[in-house]
Design a protein around this motif. Structure first.
Motif, PDB file in Angstrom:
ATOM      1  N   LEU A 160       0.872  -1.177   0.000  1.00 21.90           N
ATOM      2  CA  LEU A 160       0.000   0.000   0.000  1.00 21.90           C
ATOM      3  C   LEU A 160       0.907   1.224   0.000  1.00 21.90           C
ATOM      4  N   ILE A 161       0.860   2.002  -1.066  1.00 24.84           N
ATOM      5  CA  ILE A 161       1.741   3.152  -1.248  1.00 24.84           C
ATOM      6  C   ILE A 161       0.948   4.444  -0.998  1.00 24.84           C
ATOM      7  N   GLY A 162       1.528   5.356  -0.237  1.00 25.44           N
ATOM      8  CA  GLY A 162       0.860   6.631   0.045  1.00 25.44           C
ATOM      9  C   GLY A 162      -0.325   6.453   0.971  1.00 25.44           C
ATOM     10  N   LEU A 163      -0.065   5.898   2.150  1.00 25.95           N
ATOM     11  CA  LEU A 163      -1.159   5.684   3.106  1.00 25.95           C
ATOM     12  C   LEU A 163      -1.881   6.997   3.410  1.00 25.95           C
ATOM     13  N   GLN A 164      -3.187   6.948   3.448  1.00 21.18           N
ATOM     14  CA  GLN A 164      -4.006   8.110   3.755  1.00 21.18           C
ATOM     15  C   GLN A 164      -4.086   8.361   5.259  1.00 21.18           C
ATOM     16  N   GLN A 165      -3.822   7.305   6.045  1.00 18.56           N
ATOM     17  CA  GLN A 165      -3.823   7.367   7.504  1.00 18.56           C
ATOM     18  C   GLN A 165      -3.084   6.137   7.998  1.00 18.56           C
ATOM     19  N   PRO A 166      -2.635   6.139   9.245  1.00 19.60           N
ATOM     20  CA  PRO A 166      -1.933   4.966   9.772  1.00 19.60           C
ATOM     21  C   PRO A 166      -2.850   3.746   9.808  1.00 19.60           C
ATOM     22  N   LEU A 167      -2.262   2.566   9.680  1.00 21.86           N
ATOM     23  CA  LEU A 167      -2.990   1.315   9.868  1.00 21.86           C
ATOM     24  C   LEU A 167      -2.934   1.013  11.366  1.00 21.86           C
ATOM     25  N   VAL A 168      -4.094   1.001  12.015  1.00 26.03           N
ATOM     26  CA  VAL A 168      -4.182   0.881  13.469  1.00 26.03           C
ATOM     27  C   VAL A 168      -4.639  -0.520  13.856  1.00 26.03           C
ATOM     28  N   GLU A 169      -3.867  -1.150  14.735  1.00 26.05           N
ATOM     29  CA  GLU A 169      -4.188  -2.497  15.198  1.00 26.05           C
ATOM     30  C   GLU A 169      -5.631  -2.551  15.703  1.00 26.05           C
ATOM     31  N   GLY A 170      -6.351  -3.581  15.263  1.00 26.27           N
ATOM     32  CA  GLY A 170      -7.741  -3.771  15.666  1.00 26.27           C
ATOM     33  C   GLY A 170      -8.745  -3.217  14.676  1.00 26.27           C
ATOM     34  N   ASP A 171      -8.316  -2.297  13.809  1.00 30.87           N
ATOM     35  CA  ASP A 171      -9.202  -1.757  12.781  1.00 30.87           C
ATOM     36  C   ASP A 171      -9.251  -2.697  11.578  1.00 30.87           C
ATOM     37  N   THR A 172     -10.159  -2.402  10.652  1.00 33.82           N
ATOM     38  CA  THR A 172     -10.212  -3.099   9.367  1.00 33.82           C
ATOM     39  C   THR A 172     -10.354  -2.051   8.274  1.00 33.82           C
ATOM     40  N   PHE A 173     -10.018  -2.441   7.048  1.00 32.60           N
ATOM     41  CA  PHE A 173     -10.232  -1.567   5.888  1.00 32.60           C
ATOM     42  C   PHE A 173     -10.575  -2.420   4.680  1.00 32.60           C
ATOM     43  N   SER A 174     -11.174  -1.791   3.675  1.00 31.71           N
ATOM     44  CA  SER A 174     -11.555  -2.532   2.472  1.00 31.71           C
ATOM     45  C   SER A 174     -10.416  -2.501   1.447  1.00 31.71           C
ATOM     46  N   LEU A 175     -10.299  -3.598   0.731  1.00 29.56           N
ATOM     47  CA  LEU A 175      -9.316  -3.750  -0.337  1.00 29.56           C
ATOM     48  C   LEU A 175      -9.995  -4.515  -1.458  1.00 29.56           C
ATOM     49  N   THR A 176      -9.909  -3.999  -2.673  1.00 30.83           N
ATOM     50  CA  THR A 176     -10.435  -4.712  -3.832  1.00 30.83           C
ATOM     51  C   THR A 176      -9.264  -5.200  -4.663  1.00 30.83           C
ATOM     52  N   LEU A 177      -9.222  -6.511  -4.886  1.00 30.37           N
ATOM     53  CA  LEU A 177      -8.216  -7.113  -5.750  1.00 30.37           C
ATOM     54  C   LEU A 177      -8.871  -7.430  -7.087  1.00 30.37           C
ATOM     55  N   GLU A 178      -8.195  -7.112  -8.173  1.00 30.04           N
ATOM     56  CA  GLU A 178      -8.719  -7.338  -9.520  1.00 30.04           C
ATOM     57  C   GLU A 178      -7.943  -8.484 -10.164  1.00 30.04           C
ATOM     58  N   PHE A 179      -8.682  -9.504 -10.599  1.00 23.97           N
ATOM     59  CA  PHE A 179      -8.094 -10.654 -11.269  1.00 23.97           C
ATOM     60  C   PHE A 179      -8.450 -10.614 -12.749  1.00 23.97           C
ATOM     61  N   GLU A 180      -7.539 -11.085 -13.568  1.00 24.08           N
ATOM     62  CA  GLU A 180      -7.722 -11.071 -15.014  1.00 24.08           C
ATOM     63  C   GLU A 180      -8.986 -11.814 -15.432  1.00 24.08           C
ATOM     64  N   HIS A 181      -9.258 -12.977 -14.848  1.00 18.47           N
ATOM     65  CA  HIS A 181     -10.432 -13.774 -15.222  1.00 18.47           C
ATOM     66  C   HIS A 181     -11.536 -13.737 -14.170  1.00 18.47           C
ATOM     67  N   ALA A 182     -11.179 -13.825 -12.916  1.00 19.36           N
ATOM     68  CA  ALA A 182     -12.194 -13.872 -11.854  1.00 19.36           C
ATOM     69  C   ALA A 182     -12.825 -12.510 -11.589  1.00 19.36           C
TER      70      ALA A 182
END
Length: 192
Positions: free
Chosen positions: A123-145
């Motif tokens: 993750l490049i250029g974090l918008q805020q620190p990643l804080v233990e206990g929190d969660t965030f969304s991530l979308t991964l893009e696959f060529e076929h799936a």
């Protein structure tokens, strides 16, 4: 030399919790299955970061249960300006990180493990620190799936696995190792 897939899957799965990747089809092609039929993503987590860290990383295991190769080609998250895929290689006595601009290919019936000190999502250029206990969304893009949306739990700084050994994407509890092995065996038999 390739490792014995069955042995690798059994060893890795012993410590994993799993959830099928729940994406929709990206094509109306009848031979293109949904991501949940093609991919299994498990043990998802990120490490907490210091307050002013410009980067973070995400780790998980990915199994291709489909009949064709797939490729992880892109990612997005509101937590960072850019999402890249990196590998670590030892050159002499020095570890070097390399961006994988062509993404990460995963052959049918094979597993890719994204782990600290090895293959990982950066993750490049974090918008805020990643804080233990929190969660965030991530979308991964696959060529076929296609796109796969994940909720990533944040473990402590230096963590080697998901917090609490639980996968926040699943309310179903621990991975059903027999089901995963059965899916891999079925996938491998259909290719023979």
């Amino acid at each position: 030399m390739k490792p014995n897939l069955k042995g690798v899957v059994l060893v890795v799965c012993a410590s994993l919790l799993s959830v099928p990747a729940g994406a929709q089809e990206t094509s109306s092609s009848p031979d293109l299955a949904t991501a949940s039929d093609m991919l299994e993503i498990s043990d998802i987590f990120a490490r907490a970061t210091p307050p002013n860290a410009p980067t973070g990383a995400v780790y998980f295991s990915l199994v291709n249960l489909g009949e064709q190769p797939d490729r992880l080609i892109a990612g997005t998250t509101p937590m960072a300006q850019d999402v890249q895929f990196h590998s670590m290689m030892k050159e002499g006595d020095v570890m070097q990180m390399r961006q994988l601009v062509d993404g990460v290919e995963i052959a049918p019936g094979e597993m890719q493990t994204f782990s600290p000190g090895a293959l990982h999502v950066m993750l490049i250029g974090l918008q805020q620190p990643l804080v233990e206990g929190d969660t965030f969304s991530l979308t991964l893009e696959f060529e076929h799936a296609g796109p796969v949306e994940l909720d990533v739990p944040i473990a402590g700084i230096g963590a080697r696995s998901a917090p609490g050994g639980a996968n926040p994407l699943s309310s179903e509890g621990p991975v059903d190792h027999d089901r995963l092995q059965s899916r891999l065996n079925k996938s491998n038999r259909s290719r023979q």
